[in-house]
Design a protein around this motif. Structure first.
Motif, PDB file in Angstrom:
ATOM      1  N   PRO A  52       1.219  -0.994  -7.021  1.00  0.00           N
ATOM      2  CA  PRO A  52       0.923  -0.497  -5.596  1.00  0.00           C
ATOM      3  C   PRO A  52      -1.147  -0.195  -6.510  1.00  0.00           C
ATOM      4  N   LYS A  53      -1.100  -0.034  -7.410  1.00  0.00           N
ATOM      5  CA  LYS A  53      -2.467   0.602  -7.957  1.00  0.00           C
ATOM      6  C   LYS A  53      -3.401  -0.749  -8.476  1.00  0.00           C
ATOM      7  N   TRP A  57      -7.895  -1.725  -0.862  1.00  0.00           N
ATOM      8  CA  TRP A  57      -7.191  -0.558  -0.165  1.00  0.00           C
ATOM      9  C   TRP A  57      -6.696  -1.349   1.150  1.00  0.00           C
ATOM     10  N   TRP A  60      -2.653  -1.287   0.052  1.00  0.00           N
ATOM     11  CA  TRP A  60      -2.261  -0.452  -0.698  1.00  0.00           C
ATOM     12  C   TRP A  60      -2.306   0.297   0.228  1.00  0.00           C
ATOM     13  N   PHE A  61      -2.604   0.638   1.607  1.00  0.00           N
ATOM     14  CA  PHE A  61      -2.910   1.806   2.810  1.00  0.00           C
ATOM     15  C   PHE A  61      -1.162   1.368   3.571  1.00  0.00           C
ATOM     16  N   PHE A  63       1.195  -0.838   2.367  1.00  0.00           N
ATOM     17  CA  PHE A  63       2.239  -0.231   1.094  1.00  0.00           C
ATOM     18  C   PHE A  63       2.681   1.273   1.848  1.00  0.00           C
ATOM     19  N   LYS A  64       1.882   1.872   1.957  1.00  0.00           N
ATOM     20  CA  LYS A  64       2.157   2.869   1.558  1.00  0.00           C
ATOM     21  C   LYS A  64       2.578   3.965   2.858  1.00  0.00           C
ATOM     22  N   SER A  65       1.701   3.470   3.950  1.00  0.00           N
ATOM     23  CA  SER A  65       2.650   3.335   5.399  1.00  0.00           C
ATOM     24  C   SER A  65       4.217   2.782   5.295  1.00  0.00           C
ATOM     25  N   ALA A  67       6.252   2.720   3.156  1.00  0.00           N
ATOM     26  CA  ALA A  67       6.709   3.792   2.444  1.00  0.00           C
ATOM     27  C   ALA A  67       7.107   5.116   3.050  1.00  0.00           C
ATOM     28  N   ALA A  68       6.684   5.178   3.610  1.00  0.00           N
ATOM     29  CA  ALA A  68       6.407   6.507   4.610  1.00  0.00           C
ATOM     30  C   ALA A  68       7.122   6.765   5.778  1.00  0.00           C
TER      31      ALA A  68
END
Length: 138
Positions: A52-53, A57, A60-61, A63-65, A67-68
């Motif tokens: 993810p690094k 942007w 990444w957003f 991906f994080k959304s 996962a959450a």
């Protein structure tokens, strides 16, 4: 047929399939054997691991959304199952009545099996009398 006429059996190689996975159930066992086609995942099925690094942007957003959201959904699902079992929602409402019915049926069947060795006479068999002949002879 004489012994000299029987052909000799040469040793044969027997290939035994070993199950890939054995699943045990209360009513039996299921053995899953490996197939060459299903063992190797296709290119569509393979997931590539992405750091993810290194994502931009926007990706990444997303991906994080994702996962959450999946983590939150899993936690809510677990808590819902736990609360349902605590409050007894997962058990049948009248299971105690069903169990009592089955217990009585088993008790009745057992009693019938115990009594089946003893025979009793019916009232009609005990009081067998001959009927008088009602035809008149004139």
């Amino acid at each position: 047929m004489e012994m000299s006429q029987i052909p000799e059996l040469s040793s044969t190689n027997v290939k035994v399939k070993v199950p890939k996975r054995v699943v045990y159930f209360s009513d039996g066992v299921v053995e899953e054997f490996s197939d060459d086609e299903t063992d190797q995942p296709s290119a569509e099925q393979e997931q590539q691991v992405v750091d993810p690094k290194t994502l931009p942007w926007r990706d990444w957003f997303v991906f994080k959304s994702w996962a959450a959201a999946t983590g939150t959904l899993s936690a809510i699902d677990y808590m819902g199952e736990w609360l349902a079992s605590v409050f007894g929602i997962t058990t049948p409402k009248y299971q105690f009545e069903i169990d009592e019915y089955h217990r009585r049926q088993a008790e009745k069947k057992e009693e019938e099996e115990n009594v089946s060795g003893w025979t009793t006479q019916n009232e009609s068999e005990r009081n067998v009398t001959q009927q008088p002949n009602t035809t008149s002879q004139n």
